[in-house]
Write a protein that holds these residues in place. Structure first.
Motif, mmCIF file in Angstrom:
data_model
loop_
_atom_site.group_PDB
_atom_site.id
_atom_site.type_symbol
_atom_site.label_atom_id
_atom_site.label_comp_id
_atom_site.label_asym_id
_atom_site.label_seq_id
_atom_site.Cartn_x
_atom_site.Cartn_y
_atom_site.Cartn_z
ATOM 1 N N UNK A 31 1.097 -1.145 -0.223
ATOM 2 C CA UNK A 31 0.154 0.077 -0.302
ATOM 3 C C UNK A 31 1.028 0.957 0.110
ATOM 4 N N UNK A 32 1.599 1.051 0.559
ATOM 5 C CA UNK A 32 2.906 2.087 0.692
ATOM 6 C C UNK A 32 3.362 2.434 -0.135
ATOM 7 N N UNK A 33 4.389 1.103 -0.962
ATOM 8 C CA UNK A 33 4.771 1.653 -2.309
ATOM 9 C C UNK A 33 3.554 2.329 -3.626
ATOM 10 N N UNK A 34 2.768 1.879 -3.542
ATOM 11 C CA UNK A 34 1.820 2.040 -4.921
ATOM 12 C C UNK A 34 0.868 2.996 -5.082
ATOM 13 N N UNK A 35 1.330 3.704 -5.942
ATOM 14 C CA UNK A 35 0.539 4.994 -6.833
ATOM 15 C C UNK A 35 -1.213 4.855 -6.100
ATOM 16 N N UNK A 36 -1.867 5.901 -5.425
ATOM 17 C CA UNK A 36 -3.601 5.283 -5.920
ATOM 18 C C UNK A 36 -4.383 5.643 -6.730
ATOM 19 N N UNK A 37 -4.043 7.181 -7.662
ATOM 20 C CA UNK A 37 -4.340 7.442 -8.924
ATOM 21 C C UNK A 37 -3.476 8.447 -9.087
ATOM 22 N N UNK A 38 -4.075 8.167 -11.184
ATOM 23 C CA UNK A 38 -2.433 8.464 -11.921
ATOM 24 C C UNK A 38 -3.925 9.541 -13.116
ATOM 25 N N UNK A 62 0.503 10.099 -5.209
ATOM 26 C CA UNK A 62 0.968 8.698 -5.266
ATOM 27 C C UNK A 62 0.518 7.876 -3.551
ATOM 28 N N UNK A 63 0.065 9.031 -2.847
ATOM 29 C CA UNK A 63 -0.667 8.235 -1.776
ATOM 30 C C UNK A 63 -1.298 9.437 -1.014
ATOM 31 N N UNK A 64 -2.160 8.629 -0.820
ATOM 32 C CA UNK A 64 -3.381 9.598 -0.289
ATOM 33 C C UNK A 64 -3.057 9.872 1.768
ATOM 34 N N UNK A 65 -2.497 8.998 2.327
ATOM 35 C CA UNK A 65 -2.697 8.657 3.477
ATOM 36 C C UNK A 65 -2.520 10.193 4.248
ATOM 37 N N UNK A 66 -2.008 11.010 3.713
ATOM 38 C CA UNK A 66 -1.969 12.419 3.894
ATOM 39 C C UNK A 66 -2.735 13.236 3.219
ATOM 40 N N UNK A 67 -3.601 14.202 2.884
ATOM 41 C CA UNK A 67 -4.274 15.225 2.194
ATOM 42 C C UNK A 67 -4.192 16.522 2.548
ATOM 43 N N UNK A 68 -3.703 17.081 1.307
ATOM 44 C CA UNK A 68 -3.578 16.838 0.420
ATOM 45 C C UNK A 68 -2.429 16.153 -0.491
ATOM 46 N N UNK A 69 -2.182 15.845 -1.686
ATOM 47 C CA UNK A 69 -1.108 16.192 -2.212
ATOM 48 C C UNK A 69 -0.542 16.999 -2.797
ATOM 49 N N UNK A 102 1.887 15.871 3.887
ATOM 50 C CA UNK A 102 1.206 15.707 2.705
ATOM 51 C C UNK A 102 2.012 15.075 2.286
ATOM 52 N N UNK A 103 0.792 13.689 1.319
ATOM 53 C CA UNK A 103 1.115 12.501 0.583
ATOM 54 C C UNK A 103 1.952 12.934 -0.477
ATOM 55 N N UNK A 104 2.143 12.850 -1.986
ATOM 56 C CA UNK A 104 3.643 12.640 -2.476
ATOM 57 C C UNK A 104 2.365 13.174 -3.653
ATOM 58 N N UNK A 105 2.869 14.202 -4.806
ATOM 59 C CA UNK A 105 2.649 13.010 -5.756
ATOM 60 C C UNK A 105 3.049 14.369 -6.991
ATOM 61 N N UNK A 106 3.006 14.160 -8.634
ATOM 62 C CA UNK A 106 3.707 15.229 -9.251
ATOM 63 C C UNK A 106 3.221 15.022 -10.653
ATOM 64 N N UNK A 107 3.314 16.242 -11.481
ATOM 65 C CA UNK A 107 2.471 16.141 -12.651
ATOM 66 C C UNK A 107 3.346 16.689 -13.748
ATOM 67 N N UNK A 108 3.154 16.823 -15.302
ATOM 68 C CA UNK A 108 4.243 16.600 -16.461
ATOM 69 C C UNK A 108 3.387 17.177 -17.388
#
Ligand code: NAD
Length: 471
Positions: A31-38, A62-69, A102-108
């Motif tokens: 759960x910690x390793x995988x991306x939550x939504x793309x 990547x992770x919604x364990x804390x919000x926002x990402x 925060x949880x992690x995210x990235x955009x490109x």
């Protein structure tokens, strides 16, 4: 072997190694390793000459364990889903390492920004923001982008304006993105924060005599020879602060080539020279290296890759002469190269720690936006008055007399910039000692990257356990 194993696989390889040093269940680790939504999107934009072009873009939470990402948006031709997932994954661990909630995210967006006019870049950025908003991939409590490779305050301003237009009346709309210009809710010190954090991290690492002795180096930054790759936001500010801290910048590499001067380059003058001529090459007193990558292998003490991922590979790692690598960029060292450097006893300060200054100050900016008040506004004058009373009490008790200048210096209260820099310094120092302690505990089994990941994984696991999801 850049590209032979994908960026995401490299991040996962490091994660898997770190996970073996924890006693978490396989389900929780997964759960910690995988991306939550793309979210992948293609949208059309009109070029200035009337042609319609279809642009590809991504956002990964990547992770919604804390919000926002939280995580940057990059403009680069190399952007793809694998890279976006990898960078979002790193963001999750980066936030955890420096205790940013925060949880992690990235955009490109897959473009070469140099091939578009300002008006075209604005249309692309606004359309991307619209796409994110329409799929709930942006918002002060959902997902908060920031600048990254190829983007800056201007793009963040366009995003805020688009978001505000779509969410009319939302009180916290400015907090939908960080790295904004100060006039629209940005924070002083954000632009240079990543470079400043790189400096704090390297200064702290170099201040520990025991560790420097192991590397055969003297303690402190003074006279350390530094090579910088990438003279963009992160690279130029890292170079400035390192030079101010006493280090000598002996080479700078850009995509057009590299310049070298073993006696040290005046970094401000190099930046001016590039502005005037469009290139770092032919800088007075330096030697040009036509192959930019050659700079990575020059004789130096500290190498700071501050451009892009996959720059230190299994091919050049054996020839790298630096004893310390400060990963200012994300993912500059491939997993194979990391193994080689580890065997060679090179200290690698990992990206997920060393370049966390940007997200740390982004966190301060987000908190400022939610509180709707500039840091220091309420207490600066009260602090000054209290210091002045203290000084007057010292004067009357001791008979000493301070000049007005001395009084002004001693009593000055903290404004936003001082508070931001102080919070950043505290964050970088505390996190360094946390990961160093884990690394010492694990000994030869781990380097600082593995230790940083262990620190992050354990913190995220605690959150899941407190949420009752993985008791
Ligand atoms: P930037 O676009 O401002 O600068 C990148 C620079 O690298 C540019 O000047 C570019 O010409 C140069 N470059 C590109 N390819 C190169 C090559 N092969 N050799 C030498 N130079 C090359 O981007 P930035 O914001 O400074 O980001 C740089 C790195 O730092 C990225 O990996 C990014 O993810 C990471 N990072 C940025 C921030 C931030 O706050 N901006 C925060 C954390 C991490």
């Amino acid at each position: 072997m850049a590209g032979s194993i994908s960026f995401l696989k490299q991040v996962h390889r490091a994660f898997d190694e770190a996970a073996t040093h924890t006693d978490l269940s396989p389900g929780l680790t997964k759960q910690i390793r995988e991306a939550n939504s793309v979210y992948q999107v293609s949208f059309p934009i009109a070029r200035d000459d009337g042609r319609i072009e279809v642009i590809e873009a991504w956002r990964c939470e990547h992770s919604h364990h804390k919000l926002p990402t939280k995580g940057g948006i990059r403009f680069s031709t190399l952007v793809n889903e694998d890279e976006t997932r990898a960078l979002a994954t790193l963001m999750t661990f980066k936030c955890a390492v420096v205790d940013v909630p925060f949880g992690g995210a990235k955009g490109g967006i897959k473009i070469d920004r140099r091939k578009y006019s300002d008006a075209e870049l604005e249309r692309i950025t606004r359309r991307y923001a619209y796409e994110l908003a329409s799929k709930s991939f942006i918002g002060p409590g959902i997902d908060v982008p920031a600048p990254d490779y190829g983007t800056g305050p201007r793009e963040m301003g366009w995003i805020v304006d688009t978001y505000r237009a779509l969410t009319s009346g939302e009180l916290n709309a400015e907090a939908c993105v960080t790295g904004k210009p100060v006039g629209i809710g940005g924070i002083r010190g954000r632009t240079e924060a990543t470079g400043r954090g790189v400096f704090f991290g390297l200064r702290e690492a170099c201040s520990i005599a025991e560790d420097m002795a192991e590397l055969g180096l003297s303690t402190g930054l003074a006279d350390k020879r530094v090579v910088i790759q990438g003279l963009g936001n992160v690279g130029s500010h890292s170079a400035r602060f390192l030079a101010e801290g006493g280090a000598s910048i002996v080479a700078v590499a850009e995509y057009e080539g590299a310049i070298h001067n073993p006696s040290g380059l005046d970094i401000e003058a190099v930046i001016e020279h590039r502005k005037d001529t469009g290139s770092i090459l032919d800088f007075p007193g330096s030697t040009n290296l036509s192959e930019s990558e050659e700079a990575l292998e020059l004789e130096c003490d500290i190498l700071v890759p501050a451009a892009l991922e996959n720059q230190i590979t299994h091919e050049n790692a054996p020839r790298i002469q630096a004893r310390i690598i400060g990963e200012a960029a994300n993912g500059p060292t491939t997993a194979d190269a990391n193994d080689i450097l580890r065997q060679r006893g090179v200290m690698v300060l990992p990206d997920m720690y060393l370049n966390a200054g940007g997200v740390t100050v982004s966190y301060f900016e987000w908190a400022k936006n939610l509180s709707h008040i500039r840091f220091g506004r309420m207490q600066k004058r009260a602090e000054e008055a209290s210091h002045r009373r203290l000084l007057e009490a010292v004067e009357s008790a001791s008979g000493a007399h301070f000049t007005d200048l001395e009084k002004d210096v001693v009593t000055e209260g903290s404004g936003e910039e001082q508070l931001v820099n102080s919070g950043l310094e505290e964050t970088m120092l505390v996190a360094y000692h946390e990961i160093r302690e884990i690394q010492k505990r694990l000994g030869d089994k781990a380097d600082l990257r593995v230790a940083a990941l262990v620190s992050a994984i354990e913190k995220i696991a605690i959150t899941y356990s407190l949420l009752g999801i993985f008791p």
